[in-house]
Design an enzyme around this catalytic site. Sequence first.
Site, PDB file in Angstrom:
ATOM      1  N   CYS A  12       0.906  -1.310   0.086  1.00  0.00           N
ATOM      2  CA  CYS A  12       0.190  -0.058  -0.030  1.00  0.00           C
ATOM      3  C   CYS A  12       0.868   1.279  -0.040  1.00  0.00           C
ATOM      4  CB  CYS A  12      -0.896   0.028   1.248  1.00  0.00           C
ATOM      5  SG  CYS A  12      -0.163   0.004   2.772  1.00  0.00           S
ATOM      6  N   ASN A  15       2.134   1.461   4.206  1.00  0.00           N
ATOM      7  CA  ASN A  15       2.504   0.110   4.962  1.00  0.00           C
ATOM      8  C   ASN A  15       2.262   0.281   6.328  1.00  0.00           C
ATOM      9  OD1 ASN A  15       5.579  -1.847   5.516  1.00  0.00           O
ATOM     10  ND2 ASN A  15       3.219  -2.558   5.127  1.00  0.00           N
ATOM     11  N   CYS A  17      -1.406   0.606   7.264  1.00  0.00           N
ATOM     12  CA  CYS A  17      -2.829   0.393   7.398  1.00  0.00           C
ATOM     13  C   CYS A  17      -3.230  -0.951   6.507  1.00  0.00           C
ATOM     14  CB  CYS A  17      -3.737   1.648   7.146  1.00  0.00           C
ATOM     15  SG  CYS A  17      -3.406   3.161   8.107  1.00  0.00           S
ATOM     16  N   ARG A  18      -3.313  -0.461   5.274  1.00  0.00           N
ATOM     17  CA  ARG A  18      -3.808  -1.734   4.425  1.00  0.00           C
ATOM     18  C   ARG A  18      -3.118  -2.810   4.213  1.00  0.00           C
ATOM     19  NH1 ARG A  18      -5.224   2.159  -0.468  1.00  0.00           N
ATOM     20  NH2 ARG A  18      -3.105   3.227   0.707  1.00  0.00           N
ATOM     21  N   SER A  19      -1.925  -2.826   4.069  1.00  0.00           N
ATOM     22  CA  SER A  19      -1.200  -3.813   3.449  1.00  0.00           C
ATOM     23  C   SER A  19      -0.645  -4.795   4.825  1.00  0.00           C
ATOM     24  CB  SER A  19       0.366  -3.532   2.602  1.00  0.00           C
ATOM     25  OG  SER A  19       1.051  -2.581   3.480  1.00  0.00           O
ATOM     26  N   ASP A 130      -8.178   3.720   1.183  1.00  0.00           N
ATOM     27  CA  ASP A 130      -7.091   4.281   2.303  1.00  0.00           C
ATOM     28  C   ASP A 130      -8.009   4.767   3.396  1.00  0.00           C
ATOM     29  OD1 ASP A 130      -5.500   5.593   3.867  1.00  0.00           O
ATOM     30  OD2 ASP A 130      -4.554   6.748   2.069  1.00  0.00           O
TER      31      ASP A 130
END
Length: 167
Positions: A12, A15, A17-19, A130
Site C-alpha cells: 500500500c 505500509n 494500514c492496508r497492507s 485508504d
Amino acid sequence: MKEDKIKILFVCLGNICRSPAAEGAFQSLIHKENLSDFFLIDSAGTAGYHDGELADPRTREVAKARNINLTHISRKFIKQDFQRFDYILVMDHNNFKTVRSLVTDESHNRKIHFFRSFEDGQFKNAEVPDPYYGDLKAFENVQNIVESASVGFLKFLKSEHQISSNH
Ligand code: 4NP
C-alpha cells in the site's frame, strides 16, 4: 518446511494500514487452514513515511478484535522485491502506478495484481480504500475487505499451485 515457498508481498502507500492488515488477514487464514508452511508473506509501502513503525494503532486495534496480532514493521517497497516475491498485491491504482514505474524487467509486470481482483464478485481492479484520514469504521471496512479478498486469493493459489487443505 517447504523449500519452494510461494512468496507474497502486500503493498500500500504507508505500509501501516492496508497492507499490514492484508498480511495479517492472509497469515491468519493460512494458519487456520494449516497451510502456513507453503507461504512466505511480507508487506511494504510505496512511500517510506512510516519506516520502522508498527502498524497504525487503529489497524492493530481492529485486527486484535479478530484475534490477529500485527507485529509488522513498516518498510518501503524496493526494486529487489520484484526478484524476491512471486505475487505483488497492490491495494489501489496509485500503488499500482508506483510499483509499475519501478519495473526493470518485463517479467515483473505479471507479478503485480490488484488484491481485490481475487475477491468474490465483480471487483476487478477495485481498490481497498485508504482509511488513514477516516474513522474506526473505515478501518473496520478495510479489515472486512482484506479478509474477504484473502479468502478469494487463497482459493486462487490453491488451484494455481495444486495445494489442498489436507495436504
Ligand atoms: P496505508 O495508509 O497506505 O494503507 O498504510 C496510509 C498511511 C499513511 C499515510 C497515508 C496512507 N500518510 O500519508 O502518512
